[in-house]
Design an enzyme around this catalytic site. Structure first.
Site, PDB file in Angstrom:
ATOM      1  N   LYS A 109       0.364  21.392   5.758  1.00 48.51           N
ATOM      2  CA  LYS A 109       1.322  20.534   6.457  1.00 48.51           C
ATOM      3  C   LYS A 109       1.545  20.973   7.908  1.00 48.51           C
ATOM      4  O   LYS A 109       2.057  20.209   8.716  1.00 48.51           O
ATOM      5  CB  LYS A 109       2.631  20.491   5.683  1.00 48.51           C
ATOM      6  CG  LYS A 109       2.421  19.829   4.320  1.00 48.51           C
ATOM      7  CD  LYS A 109       3.681  19.696   3.526  1.00 48.51           C
ATOM      8  CE  LYS A 109       3.476  18.876   2.273  1.00 48.51           C
ATOM      9  NZ  LYS A 109       2.627  19.531   1.262  1.00 48.51           N
TER      10      LYS A 109
HETATM   11  C1  LIG Z   1       2.014  18.864   0.269  1.00 51.94           C
HETATM   12  C2  LIG Z   1       0.952  19.596  -0.446  1.00 51.94           C
HETATM   13  C3  LIG Z   1       0.013  18.920  -1.243  1.00 51.94           C
HETATM   14  C4  LIG Z   1       0.079  17.442  -1.482  1.00 51.94           C
HETATM   15  O1  LIG Z   1      -0.188  16.676  -0.341  1.00 51.94           O
HETATM   16  P1  LIG Z   1       0.269  15.148  -0.299  1.00 51.94           P
HETATM   17  O2  LIG Z   1      -0.019  14.694   1.056  1.00 51.94           O
HETATM   18  O3  LIG Z   1       1.751  15.156  -0.606  1.00 51.94           O
HETATM   19  O4  LIG Z   1      -0.495  14.449  -1.357  1.00 51.94           O
HETATM   20  C5  LIG Z   1      -0.977  19.666  -1.849  1.00 51.94           C
HETATM   21  N1  LIG Z   1      -1.037  21.003  -1.722  1.00 51.94           N
HETATM   22  C6  LIG Z   1      -0.147  21.682  -0.972  1.00 51.94           C
HETATM   23  C7  LIG Z   1      -0.259  23.157  -0.891  1.00 51.94           C
HETATM   24  C8  LIG Z   1       0.855  21.008  -0.302  1.00 51.94           C
HETATM   25  O5  LIG Z   1       1.736  21.691   0.443  1.00 51.94           O
END
Ligand SMILES: *Cc1c(COP(=O)(O)O)cnc(C)c1O
Length: 494
Positions: A109
């Site tokens: 993110k």
């Molecule tokens: C947020 C996240 C996901 C999922 O991603 P989305 O965009 O919500 O589908 C998967 N793995 C990790 C480590 C994350 O932080």
């Protein structure tokens, strides 16, 4: 081209306003009414990483001038990641792992949340908004820290993060509770991630309907992946990984590749679908889920049913029953049929489920493959990939790696596969250590050090000093109290 609500195409916004508002006034999500134009693949392939970010972001958020976008990209990413190309691609066995976790908080993110504050403040200024932007976010663990790190002490912003009490890892919790910045507040909510996320969505509509912040010099915005400003930067690394493979001579320009994505709120994988729509040669998108397999069932049957047990798993960032961004996919794949989407979303709200028509179901099954893996399977995958291929996976990426094997087994005509890696193994060190050694270490920080000793993979700098940092936040509330909590912080002088 403009952005509209997924539920009503007469609700429109310029991209900068979509970034600023986060969500449309009817509760729908903002999405473009036609795919943005990007330069040719050959042109994009010749660009530096920062130029690529500038181009793709400018295509999606086209009312920010390109020169300005270049400044934002530079401010967001210069020296913030472990590598200058932000998201390295690593060969693991026959497949490739796209490492999205080399940013300031070791989660994928970071890619979007490093630039979102710059996008939001720019969009505010462009639209004559003088108010402070109060970012409101529900997190299943990773978004919260990445958002706080991005927004901390950014002039003209403040941020409130809600996380499910007992729903995040020790390390994730420590990351959030030690966050500095006078404009930052973080609070646990009694409930699971869906409760926190639903609470945040309700605050947005309540504040808007009842004008609760009118005249207070503050306006709410979202850093969740429902914000188009979150989605747009994620489109870029699909391009980037593709060009890495072209430049290495592994594929020829135009060859398709398949992407395997550990999925929760459907933002990451939707970005891949958008890249495909913009012209990137993508084959199948593999949607990997943990034991919360609502998306697997949906992709296989066309029925989305959230009336099911919610499981806490070793991949908490994927513990989700309502994947918000799926709404955007349904909109795009139904040919912008907002009425249809409004109907599905209303069914979801009232009955907890909806079933898409056959045409849409078939279209989705043609683009996506779905696979779910329980914790035990993920742990076996971590161990075998480490022992046989010398690569250390985190618990989320392990779910995807398993999905990748299943997908390849069942689809002999598959393309070269790129698995998106969404977290550093050290964010989930206790589980990763357990998967490899069978030893239970309840102290997350000790597990980190043991894992480093065992594997010689270095602990990322941002995680190594965490256990000695002072805790700065301790609020914990019932979900009914979330609205007041937000209003209080909005009104606080900072
Ligand atoms: C947020 C996240 C996901 C999922 O991603 P989305 O965009 O919500 O589908 C998967 N793995 C990790 C480590 C994350 O932080």
């Amino acid at each position: 081209m403009k952005y509209t609500s997924t539920r009503n195409t007469s609700i429109t916004a310029a991209p900068s306003m979509a970034v600023l508002n986060g969500i449309a006034s009817d509760g729908g999500l903002f999405i473009f009414d036609e795919y943005p134009l990007a330069p040719s693949l050959n042109e994009l392939c010749g660009m530096t990483t920062f130029e690529l970010y500038t181009e793709i972001l400018s295509s999606l958020i086209f009312d920010i001038p390109k020169e300005k976008m270049a400044d934002l990209v530079s401010a967001a990413y210069t020296d913030k990641f472990e590598t200058g190309d932000l998201t390295p691609l690593v060969k693991v066995g026959d497949d490739y792992v796209l490492e999205l976790f080399r940013g300031p908080t070791s989660a994928f993110k970071d890619v979007a949340l490093s630039i979102l504050p710059h996008l939001v403040t720019t969009c505010a200024r462009m639209n004559g908004v003088e108010d402070d932007i109060h970012i409101l976010t529900a997190t299943s663990g990773d978004t919260g820290k990445a958002a706080m790190a991005g927004f901390a002490d950014v002039e003209g912003t403040r941020i409130t993060v809600f996380f499910p009490k007992d729903g995040v890892s020790t390390v994730q919790q420590a990351q959030m509770l030690t966050q500095e910045g006078k404009n930052v507040t973080v609070c646990s909510v009694k409930g699971n991630f869906d409760d926190a996320q639903t609470g945040v969505k309700e605050i947005f509509s309540k504040v808007q309907q009842d004008k609760l912040l009118a005249g207070k010099g503050v306006r709410l915005s979202s850093a969740n992946s429902i914000n188009i400003g979150r989605l747009a930067p994620q489109v870029v690394y699909y391009y980037k990984s593709y060009f890495d493979l072209v430049r290495a001579g592994t594929i020829t320009m135009g060859d398709k590749i398949d992407f395997v994505v550990p999925t929760g709120n459907f933002g990451d994988i939707l970005a891949g679908y958008i890249a495909k729509g913009m012209g990137l040669p993508v084959g199948t998108l593999v949607c990997a889920s943990n034991k919360n397999d609502v998306l697997t069932e949906f992709i296989e049957t066309g029925r989305y049913n959230r009336n099911r047990t919610f499981y806490k798993t070793a991949s908490p960032s994927m513990d989700i029953l309502v994947s918000s961004n799926l709404e955007r996919l349904l909109y795009l794949m139904s040919g912008n049929d907002a009425d249809k989407i409004a109907g599905y979303m209303s069914d979801l709200k009232t009955k907890g489920e909806y079933t898409v028509d056959n045409e849409l179901k078939t279209a989705i099954a043609n683009e996506f493959y779905a696979c779910a893996a329980c914790d035990e399977t993920a742990f076996v995958t971590i161990k075998s990939v480490y022992e046989e291929k010398g690569y250390l996976l985190d618990t989320h990426t392990a779910v995807a790696m398993h999905a990748c094997s299943e997908y390849k087994k069942n689809n002999p005509g598959h393309n070269l596969c790129v698995v998106l890696s969404t977290a550093s193994p050290y964010k989930f060190a206790a589980d990763v250590l357990f998967a490899i050694t069978g030893k239970k270490e309840s102290d997350g920080f000790k597990a980190m050090r043991d894992l480093e000793t065992l594997t010689n993979v270095p602990i990322p700098k941002n995680l190594s000093g965490l256990d000695t940092k002072p805790t700065l936040h301790s609020d914990s509330i019932e979900k009914e109290a979330m609205l007041d909590y937000v209003i209080d912080f909005s009104e606080k002088k900072i």
